[in-house]
Design an enzyme around this catalytic site. Structure first.
Site, PDB file in Angstrom:
ATOM      1  CG  ASP A   1       0.255  -4.678  -0.438  1.00 43.05           C
ATOM      2  OD1 ASP A   1       1.007  -5.397   0.240  1.00 43.05           O
ATOM      3  OD2 ASP A   1      -0.813  -4.195  -0.013  1.00 43.05           O
TER       4      ASP A   1
ATOM      5  CD  GLN B   1      -3.579  -5.859   5.825  1.00 45.58           C
ATOM      6  OE1 GLN B   1      -2.545  -5.254   5.554  1.00 45.58           O
ATOM      7  NE2 GLN B   1      -3.628  -7.177   5.867  1.00 45.58           N
TER       8      GLN B   1
ATOM      9  CE  LYS C   1       1.119  -6.109   6.042  1.00 51.86           C
ATOM     10  NZ  LYS C   1       0.038  -6.112   5.072  1.00 51.86           N
TER      11      LYS C   1
HETATM   12  N1  GUN Z   1      -4.233  -9.129   3.291  1.00 47.57           N
HETATM   13  C1  GUN Z   1      -3.569 -10.316   3.408  1.00 47.57           C
HETATM   14  N2  GUN Z   1      -2.304 -10.190   2.939  1.00 47.57           N
HETATM   15  C2  GUN Z   1      -2.175  -8.916   2.527  1.00 47.57           C
HETATM   16  C3  GUN Z   1      -1.088  -8.193   1.966  1.00 47.57           C
HETATM   17  O1  GUN Z   1       0.016  -8.712   1.735  1.00 47.57           O
HETATM   18  N3  GUN Z   1      -1.345  -6.890   1.663  1.00 47.57           N
HETATM   19  C4  GUN Z   1      -2.553  -6.314   1.895  1.00 47.57           C
HETATM   20  N4  GUN Z   1      -2.705  -5.040   1.551  1.00 47.57           N
HETATM   21  N5  GUN Z   1      -3.577  -6.961   2.417  1.00 47.57           N
HETATM   22  C5  GUN Z   1      -3.377  -8.253   2.737  1.00 47.57           C
END
Ligand code: GUN
Length: 295
Positions: free
Chosen positions: A125, A102, A58
């Site tokens: 998100d 996350q 990211k």
């Molecule tokens: N863990 C797995 N996929 C995601 C996501 O798209 N966002 C976040 N914050 N955690 C994740």
């Protein structure tokens, strides 16, 4: 009967590249208008290797489109109270357009409480109930990254959806459930008849075999076999797993929830793993962050 379909790949890398160019242009416009680029922060708790890899991708994607990014790390034993305070501080930080925490979080932290504490307008998100509710009503908001990335992929490859039967395998809050809503809305892509299935579904193969579009997010390696798929179906594989493989230098290979080669031989279109849904998820997060910076 022999399988004759020639399949094509829904290439997430190619689609993501095209979108990233548009996002970079948007970032440059934000820079001109506001004197700073869009800014995303990511909170990473602990040392989980998969989470570290996701967050790193990211941050790298932010660099590629000219966004500012900030990685905020906390140890695995951070208290829920301290994490809530951090979320509160990020909510009030005007230099940030959006942030993510996350997941998964360590077991002693209540993920739901953390998700609810994120301000909906910073929730790039798209996990906050306000954003999920807006999605359900077709109102503007932030869409969850993976389902939104899949919609972008279907749009990019002009996959017909109207009136088609879409079967979603998996009912998680962040993929299966929102995916089923997006595919059933009166929109393009969308307008499907949707069946959502899960671990308690009886005779799953008889349902997946009815799918014109099969979206699989069950979290089990190679779970969908060729005899569960209709000839000519479009298959979207959200899973990503590491399988031990002594023939590889790395010692492992990646696979999805779909048993790729035999299933691909029956499909019209299929997402590869890696290089299908994965790149689209990161791109959708950037799209949400750009939207936040433009609002
Ligand atoms: N863990 C797995 N996929 C995601 C996501 O798209 N966002 C976040 N914050 N955690 C994740």
């Amino acid at each position: 009967m022999p399988t004759t379909t020639t399949y094509r790949t829904l290439d997430g890398r190619a689609c993501s590249k095209a979108l990233m160019e548009r996002i970079a242009q948007g970032a440059s416009n934000v820079q001109k208008l506001r004197g700073r680029p869009p800014h995303l922060a990511a909170v990473l708790v602990g040392e989980d290797p998969a989470s570290q890899t996701y967050v790193a991708s990211k941050v790298k994607a932010c660099e590629e489109v000219g966004f500012q990014s900030t990685l905020v790390r906390r140890p695995a034993d951070v208290s829920e109270k301290d994490l809530m305070e951090l979320v509160d501080q990020l909510n009030r930080d005007d230099s940030l357009d959006g942030f993510i925490v996350q997941l998964p979080l360590p077991a002693h932290i209540n993920e739901e409480r953390i998700t609810l504490a994120i301000a909906p307008w910073k929730d790039v998100d798209g996990f906050h109930p306000q954003n999920l509710g807006r999605m359900m009503l077709g109102l503007p908001g932030y869409l969850p990254a993976t389902p939104s990335g899949i919609m972008e992929l279907l749009k990019y490859y002009e996959i017909p959806t109207e009136g088609r039967h879409c079967v979603v395998v998996g009912r998680s809050n962040i993929v299966g459930t929102p995916m089923s809503i997006l595919m059933s809305r009166n929109a393009q892509p969308g307008n499907c008849t949707v069946t959502i299935t899960h671990s308690r579904t009886r005779d799953l193969p008889s349902i997946t075999r009815q799918a014109d579009i099969l979206i699989v997010a069950i979290g089990k390696a190679n779970f969908i076999k060729a005899d569960m798929v209709k000839e000519g179906a479009v298959v979207v594989d959200v899973g990503i797993h590491r399988l031990p493989d002594a023939t590889r230098k790395s010692g492992f290979r990646l696979c999805g929830d779909v048993d790729y080669d035999p299933v691909a031989a029956k499909c019209s279109w299929i997402t590869p793993v890696p290089g299908g849904v994965g790149p689209m998820t990161v791109t959708s997060l950037l799209l949400n962050t750009l939207k936040a910076a433009q609002s």
